[in-house]
Design an enzyme around this catalytic site. Structure first.
Site, PDB file in Angstrom:
ATOM      1  N   TYR A 155       0.841  -1.210   0.000  1.00  0.00           N
ATOM      2  CA  TYR A 155       0.000   0.000   0.000  1.00  0.00           C
ATOM      3  C   TYR A 155       0.878   1.264   0.000  1.00  0.00           C
ATOM      4  O   TYR A 155       0.629   2.207  -0.752  1.00  0.00           O
ATOM      5  CB  TYR A 155      -0.893  -0.051   1.244  1.00  0.00           C
ATOM      6  CG  TYR A 155      -1.905   1.044   1.381  1.00  0.00           C
ATOM      7  CD1 TYR A 155      -3.098   1.021   0.657  1.00  0.00           C
ATOM      8  CD2 TYR A 155      -1.711   2.103   2.271  1.00  0.00           C
ATOM      9  CE1 TYR A 155      -4.056   2.015   0.810  1.00  0.00           C
ATOM     10  CE2 TYR A 155      -2.650   3.100   2.431  1.00  0.00           C
ATOM     11  CZ  TYR A 155      -3.823   3.050   1.703  1.00  0.00           C
ATOM     12  OH  TYR A 155      -4.770   4.042   1.864  1.00  0.00           O
ATOM     13  N   LYS A 159       1.058   4.131  -2.861  1.00  0.00           N
ATOM     14  CA  LYS A 159       0.722   5.532  -2.563  1.00  0.00           C
ATOM     15  C   LYS A 159       1.928   6.451  -2.796  1.00  0.00           C
ATOM     16  O   LYS A 159       1.759   7.592  -3.238  1.00  0.00           O
ATOM     17  CB  LYS A 159       0.205   5.658  -1.126  1.00  0.00           C
ATOM     18  CG  LYS A 159      -1.135   4.953  -0.882  1.00  0.00           C
ATOM     19  CD  LYS A 159      -2.247   5.478  -1.787  1.00  0.00           C
ATOM     20  CE  LYS A 159      -3.604   4.939  -1.391  1.00  0.00           C
ATOM     21  NZ  LYS A 159      -4.695   5.419  -2.271  1.00  0.00           N
TER      22      LYS A 159
HETATM   23  P1  NAP Z   1     -13.474   2.225   1.169  1.00  0.00           P
HETATM   24  O1  NAP Z   1     -14.470   2.754   2.134  1.00  0.00           O
HETATM   25  O2  NAP Z   1     -12.992   0.827   1.313  1.00  0.00           O
HETATM   26  O3  NAP Z   1     -14.056   2.445  -0.320  1.00  0.00           O
HETATM   27  C1  NAP Z   1     -13.296   2.045  -1.425  1.00  0.00           C
HETATM   28  C2  NAP Z   1     -13.936   2.508  -2.689  1.00  0.00           C
HETATM   29  O4  NAP Z   1     -13.091   2.149  -3.791  1.00  0.00           O
HETATM   30  C3  NAP Z   1     -15.285   1.857  -2.951  1.00  0.00           C
HETATM   31  O5  NAP Z   1     -16.091   2.798  -3.602  1.00  0.00           O
HETATM   32  C4  NAP Z   1     -14.936   0.705  -3.895  1.00  0.00           C
HETATM   33  O6  NAP Z   1     -16.007   0.314  -4.743  1.00  0.00           O
HETATM   34  C5  NAP Z   1     -13.834   1.354  -4.711  1.00  0.00           C
HETATM   35  N1  NAP Z   1     -12.936   0.397  -5.348  1.00  0.00           N
HETATM   36  C6  NAP Z   1     -12.167  -0.552  -4.752  1.00  0.00           C
HETATM   37  N2  NAP Z   1     -11.463  -1.223  -5.686  1.00  0.00           N
HETATM   38  C7  NAP Z   1     -11.806  -0.698  -6.891  1.00  0.00           C
HETATM   39  C8  NAP Z   1     -11.439  -0.979  -8.227  1.00  0.00           C
HETATM   40  N3  NAP Z   1     -10.551  -1.934  -8.536  1.00  0.00           N
HETATM   41  N4  NAP Z   1     -11.993  -0.242  -9.223  1.00  0.00           N
HETATM   42  C9  NAP Z   1     -12.882   0.740  -8.916  1.00  0.00           C
HETATM   43  N5  NAP Z   1     -13.276   1.048  -7.677  1.00  0.00           N
HETATM   44  C10 NAP Z   1     -12.742   0.323  -6.677  1.00  0.00           C
HETATM   45  O7  NAP Z   1     -12.148   3.130   1.166  1.00  0.00           O
HETATM   46  P2  NAP Z   1     -11.896   4.608   1.730  1.00  0.00           P
HETATM   47  O8  NAP Z   1     -11.407   4.483   3.123  1.00  0.00           O
HETATM   48  O9  NAP Z   1     -13.025   5.502   1.413  1.00  0.00           O
HETATM   49  O10 NAP Z   1     -10.620   4.993   0.840  1.00  0.00           O
HETATM   50  C11 NAP Z   1     -10.709   5.791  -0.318  1.00  0.00           C
HETATM   51  C12 NAP Z   1      -9.312   6.173  -0.745  1.00  0.00           C
HETATM   52  O11 NAP Z   1      -8.671   6.876   0.311  1.00  0.00           O
HETATM   53  C13 NAP Z   1      -8.406   4.979  -1.075  1.00  0.00           C
HETATM   54  O12 NAP Z   1      -7.558   5.313  -2.148  1.00  0.00           O
HETATM   55  C14 NAP Z   1      -7.593   4.836   0.201  1.00  0.00           C
HETATM   56  O13 NAP Z   1      -6.363   4.206  -0.047  1.00  0.00           O
HETATM   57  C15 NAP Z   1      -7.434   6.273   0.604  1.00  0.00           C
HETATM   58  N6  NAP Z   1      -7.116   6.462   2.018  1.00  0.00           N
HETATM   59  C16 NAP Z   1      -7.994   6.087   2.987  1.00  0.00           C
HETATM   60  C17 NAP Z   1      -7.648   6.296   4.319  1.00  0.00           C
HETATM   61  C18 NAP Z   1      -8.578   5.928   5.454  1.00  0.00           C
HETATM   62  O14 NAP Z   1      -8.172   6.088   6.611  1.00  0.00           O
HETATM   63  N7  NAP Z   1      -9.786   5.467   5.199  1.00  0.00           N
HETATM   64  C19 NAP Z   1      -6.414   6.860   4.640  1.00  0.00           C
HETATM   65  C20 NAP Z   1      -5.552   7.218   3.625  1.00  0.00           C
HETATM   66  C21 NAP Z   1      -5.909   7.032   2.313  1.00  0.00           C
HETATM   67  P3  NAP Z   1     -17.102  -0.801  -4.287  1.00  0.00           P
HETATM   68  O15 NAP Z   1     -17.996  -0.098  -3.285  1.00  0.00           O
HETATM   69  O16 NAP Z   1     -17.809  -1.172  -5.528  1.00  0.00           O
HETATM   70  O17 NAP Z   1     -16.330  -1.922  -3.647  1.00  0.00           O
END
Ligand code: NAP
Length: 247
Positions: A155, A159
């Site tokens: 990851y 990133k």
């Molecule tokens: P999440 O709640 O797990 O949601 C992930 C989203 O990405 C969902 O809409 C999912 O679609 C979609 N997705 C996953 N794989 C995909 C693919 N191969 N093609 C298209 N769509 C895909 O994640 P989140 O926490 O909101 O994270 C969003 C972003 O922020 C990510 O890039 C993550 O790395 C980054 N981030 C998150 C955090 C945190 O603390 N949450 C921190 C740093 C960075 P489905 O609903 O159809 O599965």
């Protein structure tokens, strides 16, 4: 502050941070195309909320780890709403594990979605943006991409790659009216972090100077800023949205 004109594409817009970004950009007046991979019902819920509030939205199933699906996403978004002004590369996954035990598949999957997907989506909409001499690309990275994290080598590598891609793309298109920036969230309360053990969540919380987990809306606000017309002189930047966690 107003968004630049054009359709906004948000990958991974069905849940979590992407959902908050889609709602925010729609609230600010952009017609939105929500990409997702599995959760059709959740993506359609986001579309329904935007439409109920008088906005324009469409959900498009597209797995960003496949270049042809990214092309389809951009093409269908343009057919539905018109030329792309804003691309938010938010889709992301985790497959955590310590390096010695990390399976090749876990490495490949995370790189394919979190890094390759960003490249494919940028490539699919860049030509149009260059022609129109207008665009905002925002990539959702992570503070882990800046600092690393034990158990998340795949990851963190993806990133960190997104950050390098952001800065390179920003340099390539700066003279074409297009900015490319990244946000680097810390610990944001979504499905992704809910999957972590309670003990790990408590350890993070204790380290966050602001004293709370971030909300998806905290990240959406930063993304919307980068997408504004007024942010045209800001490019190649990585903005941490982390309550001070990584300072
Ligand atoms: P999440 O709640 O797990 O949601 C992930 C989203 O990405 C969902 O809409 C999912 O679609 C979609 N997705 C996953 N794989 C995909 C693919 N191969 N093609 C298209 N769509 C895909 O994640 P989140 O926490 O909101 O994270 C969003 C972003 O922020 C990510 O890039 C993550 O790395 C980054 N981030 C998150 C955090 C945190 O603390 N949450 C921190 C740093 C960075 P489905 O609903 O159809 O599965």
């Amino acid at each position: 502050m107003g968004l630049i004109p054009g359709t906004a594409v948000v990958t991974g817009g069905s849940r979590g941070i992407g959902k908050a970004i889609a709602l925010k950009l729609a609230q600010l007046g952009a017609p939105v195309a929500i990409g997702y991979t599995k959760n059709t019902a959740k993506a359609e819920d986001v579309v329904a909320v935007i439409r109920e509030n008088g906005g324009k939205a469409v959900a498009i199933q597209a797995d960003v780890s496949h270049p042809e699906e990214c092309e389809k996403l951009i093409k269908q978004a343009e057919e539905f709403h018109g030329p792309i002004g804003i691309l938010v590369n938010n889709a992301g996954i985790t497959r955590d594990g310590l390096l010695l035990r990390l399976k090749n598949e876990a490495w490949q999957d995370v790189l394919a979605t979190n890094l390759d997907g960003v490249f494919y989506c940028i490539q699919a909409c860049l030509r149009g943006m260059i022609k129109r001499r207008s665009g905002r690309i925002v990539n959702v990275a992570s503070i882990v991409g800046l600092h690393g994290n034990a158990g998340q080598a795949n990851y963190a590598a993806a990133k960190a790659g997104v950050i390098g891609l952001t800065k390179s793309a920003a340099q390539e298109v700066a003279k074409r009216g297009i900015t490319v920036n990244a946000v680097a969230p810390g610990f944001i309360a979504t499905d992704m972090t809910a999957a972590l053990a309670e003990k790990i969540q408590d350890e993070y919380l204790a380290k966050i100077p602001v004293g709370r987990f971030g909300s998806p809306e905290d990240v959406a606000t930063a993304v919307a800023f980068f997408c504004s017309a007024e942010a045209g002189y800001i490019t190649g930047q990585v903005l941490a949205v982390d309550g001070g966690l990584a300072m």
